[in-house]
Design a protein around this motif. Structure first.
Motif, short mmCIF file in Angstrom:
data_model
loop_
_atom_site.label_atom_id
_atom_site.label_comp_id
_atom_site.label_asym_id
_atom_site.label_seq_id
_atom_site.Cartn_x
_atom_site.Cartn_y
_atom_site.Cartn_z
N THR A 181 -56.55 38.53 -48.67
CA THR A 181 -56.90 39.18 -47.41
C THR A 181 -55.98 38.68 -46.30
O THR A 181 -55.77 37.47 -46.15
N LYS A 182 -55.44 39.62 -45.53
CA LYS A 182 -54.52 39.27 -44.44
C LYS A 182 -54.95 40.01 -43.17
O LYS A 182 -55.14 41.23 -43.20
N VAL A 183 -55.12 39.27 -42.09
CA VAL A 183 -55.54 39.85 -40.82
C VAL A 183 -54.61 39.35 -39.72
O VAL A 183 -54.36 38.14 -39.61
N LEU A 184 -54.13 40.28 -38.91
CA LEU A 184 -53.31 39.93 -37.75
C LEU A 184 -54.21 39.92 -36.52
O LEU A 184 -54.82 40.93 -36.18
N CYS A 185 -54.31 38.77 -35.88
CA CYS A 185 -55.14 38.62 -34.69
C CYS A 185 -54.24 38.36 -33.48
O CYS A 185 -53.34 37.51 -33.54
N ALA A 186 -54.48 39.10 -32.41
CA ALA A 186 -53.64 38.97 -31.22
C ALA A 186 -54.49 39.08 -29.97
O ALA A 186 -55.46 39.84 -29.93
N LEU A 218 -56.11 48.84 -41.32
CA LEU A 218 -54.98 49.76 -41.37
C LEU A 218 -55.05 50.63 -42.62
O LEU A 218 -55.65 50.25 -43.63
N PRO A 219 -54.46 51.82 -42.57
CA PRO A 219 -54.59 52.78 -43.67
C PRO A 219 -54.25 52.21 -45.04
O PRO A 219 -54.93 52.49 -46.02
N SER A 242 -54.35 49.10 -46.03
CA SER A 242 -54.91 47.77 -46.29
C SER A 242 -55.76 47.73 -47.55
O SER A 242 -56.09 46.67 -48.06
N SER A 243 -56.12 48.92 -48.04
CA SER A 243 -56.95 49.03 -49.24
C SER A 243 -56.27 49.95 -50.24
O SER A 243 -55.35 50.70 -49.88
N ALA A 244 -56.71 49.88 -51.50
CA ALA A 244 -56.10 50.71 -52.54
C ALA A 244 -56.25 52.20 -52.23
O ALA A 244 -55.35 53.00 -52.49
N ASN A 245 -57.40 52.56 -51.66
CA ASN A 245 -57.60 53.93 -51.20
C ASN A 245 -57.33 53.98 -49.71
O ASN A 245 -57.90 53.19 -48.94
N ARG A 246 -56.48 54.90 -49.27
CA ARG A 246 -56.09 54.97 -47.86
C ARG A 246 -57.32 55.06 -46.95
O ARG A 246 -58.23 55.85 -47.19
N ILE A 247 -57.31 54.25 -45.90
CA ILE A 247 -58.39 54.25 -44.92
C ILE A 247 -57.93 55.05 -43.70
O ILE A 247 -56.94 54.68 -43.06
N CYS A 291 -58.00 42.55 -33.79
CA CYS A 291 -57.92 42.13 -35.19
C CYS A 291 -57.58 43.34 -36.05
O CYS A 291 -58.36 44.29 -36.13
N ASP A 292 -56.45 43.30 -36.68
CA ASP A 292 -56.01 44.39 -37.56
C ASP A 292 -55.88 43.87 -38.98
O ASP A 292 -55.08 42.97 -39.26
N VAL A 293 -56.69 44.43 -39.86
CA VAL A 293 -56.64 44.06 -41.27
C VAL A 293 -55.46 44.78 -41.91
O VAL A 293 -55.43 46.00 -41.96
N ILE A 294 -54.49 44.02 -42.38
CA ILE A 294 -53.32 44.64 -43.00
C ILE A 294 -53.42 44.62 -44.52
O ILE A 294 -52.71 45.36 -45.20
N GLN A 295 -54.31 43.77 -45.04
CA GLN A 295 -54.60 43.79 -46.48
C GLN A 295 -56.02 43.26 -46.69
O GLN A 295 -56.35 42.19 -46.18
N ALA A 296 -56.83 44.01 -47.40
CA ALA A 296 -58.24 43.66 -47.54
C ALA A 296 -58.58 43.31 -48.99
O ALA A 296 -58.34 44.10 -49.89
N ASP A 297 -59.13 42.13 -49.16
CA ASP A 297 -59.65 41.74 -50.46
C ASP A 297 -60.93 40.92 -50.26
O ASP A 297 -61.10 39.84 -50.80
#
Length: 239
Positions: free
Chosen positions: A42-47, A73-74, A76-81, A122-128
């Motif tokens: 899991t990767k999240v960009l916080c600014a 972000l679209p 960030s998951s296997a199925n586009r969000i 907070c933008d999730v760039i990869q979700a696990d």
């Protein structure tokens, strides 16, 4: 008592073991404070951005405000969000309120003597799994650095953060209590919890729900014990 080595988890984690955490501070040049937090996959960009004004309902209060926004972000998951530019999802709004509450709980913004708004994005760039918990932990680093920056600009008299804050998930999966669930575990959990605490051992928020089976006092106590233990590792990383 469960055998901590019996449960087969990715990377051979024990049931009370959190995923590896990596924090990259000052990840963005234009933000007052920022970090990239990686919790397992899991990767999240916080600014944090700062405006020298507050919402209308706070004008002339001589107080500041912290608010948050959260999105996945679209890719960030296997199925586009789908992006949420047309309508906000209830889940996203609930998570960003949680992030805002968690930050306000550890920052004495009422006594800064200025009317500033600190936006935590907070933008999730990869979700696990565990994206809200990673967002809270990452937001602490970004907000702390933003306050330090604003103080160095002589815009505020002191850094208002008075406690560390972090969050971690836990739950019951296939009858076993596990700490820091990844997506594969979370998706089949019978009980799912998110625990937010400060470094004084005080709870800021505990979100717990039964997905398919109720839980008892003993299980709840064990979940909270695992969470406290896991959060101590994060607090050692924080200022």
């Amino acid at each position: 008592m469960a055998d901590l080595n019996r449960i087969k988890r990715e990377n051979d984690r024990k049931c009370n073991e959190a995923r590896p955490i990596k924090i990259t501070r000052n990840y963005l040049d234009c933000a007052a404070g920022s970090c990239l937090i990686e919790v397992g996959k899991t990767k999240v960009l916080c600014a944090v951005s700062i405006e020298e004004k507050v919402p209308g309902w706070m004008r002339n209060s001589n107080k500041s405000w912290i608010t948050a926004q959260y999105s996945m972000l679209p890719a960030s998951s296997a199925n586009r969000i789908p992006r949420e530019h047309l309508s906000r999802k209830g889940r996203s709004m609930e998570i960003e309120r949680l992030i805002g509450r968690s930050m306000r709980a550890v920052a004495d913004i009422d006594n800064l003597g200025v009317e500033n708004t600190f936006y935590v994005d907070c933008d999730v760039i990869q979700a696990d799994g565990g994206t809200r918990c990673a967002s809270i932990t990452g937001s602490y680093f970004a907000l702390y650095d933003a306050f330090e920056f604003w103080k160095s600009c002589k815009k505020i008299p002191f850094n208002p953060i008075h406690s560390k804050v972090a969050a971690i998930s836990a739950g019951i999966v296939d009858g076993d209590i596990l700490l820091d669930l990844d997506y594969a575990e979370d998706s089949r959990a019978q009980v799912d919890m998110n625990i937010v605490m400060n470094d004084k051992g005080q709870y800021i928020e505990v979100q717990g729900t039964s997905e398919s089976a109720p839980f008892n006092d003993e299980q709840l106590s064990k979940i909270l014990s695992y969470a406290k233990e896991g959060l101590q590792t994060i607090f050692k990383m924080e200022n």
